[in-house]
Design an enzyme around this catalytic site. Sequence first.
Site, PDB file in Angstrom:
ATOM      1  N   TYR A   1      46.851  43.251  36.030  1.00 44.85           N
ATOM      2  CA  TYR A   1      45.920  44.381  35.960  1.00 44.85           C
ATOM      3  C   TYR A   1      46.326  45.457  34.956  1.00 44.85           C
ATOM      4  CZ  TYR A   1      44.272  42.187  40.232  1.00 44.85           C
ATOM      5  OH  TYR A   1      43.795  41.276  41.142  1.00 44.85           O
TER       6      TYR A   1
ATOM      7  N   ASN B   1      34.138  49.368  41.839  1.00 48.36           N
ATOM      8  CA  ASN B   1      35.036  48.222  41.788  1.00 48.36           C
ATOM      9  C   ASN B   1      35.410  47.945  43.252  1.00 48.36           C
ATOM     10  OD1 ASN B   1      36.994  46.306  41.619  1.00 48.36           O
ATOM     11  ND2 ASN B   1      38.203  47.329  40.037  1.00 48.36           N
TER      12      ASN B   1
ATOM     13  N   HIS C   1      34.383  40.124  47.431  1.00 57.43           N
ATOM     14  CA  HIS C   1      34.332  38.696  47.738  1.00 57.43           C
ATOM     15  C   HIS C   1      34.079  38.409  49.216  1.00 57.43           C
ATOM     16  CE1 HIS C   1      36.035  38.645  43.786  1.00 57.43           C
ATOM     17  NE2 HIS C   1      37.186  39.153  44.188  1.00 57.43           N
TER      18      HIS C   1
ATOM     19  N   ASP D   1      25.199  45.276  52.260  1.00 61.01           N
ATOM     20  CA  ASP D   1      24.066  45.880  52.964  1.00 61.01           C
ATOM     21  C   ASP D   1      23.963  47.369  52.648  1.00 61.01           C
ATOM     22  OD1 ASP D   1      23.354  43.477  54.100  1.00 61.01           O
ATOM     23  OD2 ASP D   1      24.352  43.856  56.010  1.00 61.01           O
TER      24      ASP D   1
ATOM     25  N   HIS E   1      34.934  45.249  37.230  1.00 58.20           N
ATOM     26  CA  HIS E   1      36.236  44.660  37.551  1.00 58.20           C
ATOM     27  C   HIS E   1      37.126  44.735  36.326  1.00 58.20           C
ATOM     28  CE1 HIS E   1      34.964  42.919  41.407  1.00 58.20           C
ATOM     29  NE2 HIS E   1      33.823  42.670  40.806  1.00 58.20           N
ATOM     30  N   LEU E   2      38.394  44.979  36.573  1.00 56.04           N
ATOM     31  CA  LEU E   2      39.361  44.996  35.473  1.00 56.04           C
ATOM     32  C   LEU E   2      39.548  43.603  34.896  1.00 56.04           C
ATOM     33  CD1 LEU E   2      41.853  47.198  37.423  1.00 56.04           C
ATOM     34  CD2 LEU E   2      40.841  47.888  35.249  1.00 56.04           C
ATOM     35  N   SER E   3      39.686  42.635  35.772  1.00 60.72           N
ATOM     36  CA  SER E   3      39.920  41.253  35.335  1.00 60.72           C
ATOM     37  C   SER E   3      38.591  40.498  35.279  1.00 60.72           C
ATOM     38  CB  SER E   3      40.882  40.559  36.309  1.00 60.72           C
ATOM     39  OG  SER E   3      40.320  40.502  37.614  1.00 60.72           O
TER      40      SER E   3
HETATM   41  O1  CA2 Z   1      39.753  42.735  38.573  1.00 58.64           O
HETATM   42  C1  CA2 Z   1      39.462  43.572  39.433  1.00 58.64           C
HETATM   43  O2  CA2 Z   1      39.168  44.736  39.166  1.00 58.64           O
HETATM   44  C2  CA2 Z   1      39.500  43.179  40.900  1.00 58.64           C
HETATM   45  O3  CA2 Z   1      38.444  43.859  41.564  1.00 58.64           O
HETATM   46  C3  CA2 Z   1      40.837  43.624  41.429  1.00 58.64           C
HETATM   47  C4  CA2 Z   1      41.058  43.225  42.883  1.00 58.64           C
HETATM   48  C5  CA2 Z   1      40.791  41.735  43.090  1.00 58.64           C
HETATM   49  O4  CA2 Z   1      40.859  41.429  44.475  1.00 58.64           O
HETATM   50  C6  CA2 Z   1      39.439  41.316  42.566  1.00 58.64           C
HETATM   51  O5  CA2 Z   1      39.320  39.915  42.708  1.00 58.64           O
HETATM   52  C7  CA2 Z   1      39.298  41.686  41.102  1.00 58.64           C
HETATM   53  C8  CA2 Z   1      42.473  43.520  43.314  1.00 58.64           C
HETATM   54  C9  CA2 Z   1      42.833  44.967  43.236  1.00 58.64           C
HETATM   55  C10 CA2 Z   1      44.254  45.092  43.632  1.00 58.64           C
HETATM   56  O6  CA2 Z   1      44.945  45.714  42.574  1.00 58.64           O
HETATM   57  C11 CA2 Z   1      46.288  45.635  42.593  1.00 58.64           C
HETATM   58  C12 CA2 Z   1      46.932  46.320  41.598  1.00 58.64           C
HETATM   59  C13 CA2 Z   1      48.294  46.294  41.526  1.00 58.64           C
HETATM   60  C14 CA2 Z   1      49.021  45.585  42.467  1.00 58.64           C
HETATM   61  C15 CA2 Z   1      48.380  44.894  43.461  1.00 58.64           C
HETATM   62  C16 CA2 Z   1      47.010  44.926  43.531  1.00 58.64           C
END
Ligand code: CA2
Length: 150
Positions: free
Chosen positions: A24, A75, A81, A88, A101-103
Site C-alpha cells: 500500500y 475506500n 468485499h 444497503d 482503492h489504493l491497489s
Molecule cells: O487497495 C485498497 O485500497 C484496499 O481497499 C485496501 C484494503 C483491502 O482489504 C482491499 O482489498 C483493497 C486493506 C486496507 C488495509 O490497509 C493496511 C495498510 C497497512 C497495513 C495493513 C493494512
Amino acid sequence: MSKPIYVLNGPNLNLLGVREPHLYGSVTLEQIRGLCEARANAGGREIVFRQSNREGELIDWVQEAREKASAVVINPAGYGHTSIALLDALKAVDVPVVECHLSNISQREPFRHHSYVSLAAQGVIQGLGPLSYELAIDAALRLTGADRVA
Ligand code: CA2
C-alpha cells in the site's frame, strides 16, 4: 456554500504507511487526508475525512452523508468485499458515490475481485495509490457541478 465531500475510509487504513508498504506504499492516511483536502479546496469544496474499523460506524456516517454531503468518496477496504449492510446504506444515498482503492483489486486475490460497494457507486478508481483518492475527489467535484477542478 456547497456541502462538503465525505471521504470515508474502512478498516485498517489507519495503518497505512506504517505496515505493509510493499502493498500500500509509504504514504500515511493523514497525508492522504491532506491530498484530498487540497484537491477539494481547489474546487471550492470542503471535505469531511474519517476512518473507522467498525462497520456500524461507517454505516452511521453514510447515513449522515445523506443529509450533510454533496458527494461521498469511499475506500471501504475489506468491507467492500463483505458488507451487504454497507451496500444497503450507500444505496440510500442520493448524492454521487465514488469508490476508490489504493491497489488494483482486480489483480489481487480472487476474493478481492468482487466489491458490493461497486453496486452503489457511480464509478470506481483503483490501483493508483493515493492518486486514486485525488481522482475520486475530482470525479466527485465534476459530478456535483463544481466550476473549478484542479
Ligand atoms: O487497495 C485498497 O485500497 C484496499 O481497499 C485496501 C484494503 C483491502 O482489504 C482491499 O482489498 C483493497 C486493506 C486496507 C488495509 O490497509 C493496511 C495498510 C497497512 C497495513 C495493513 C493494512
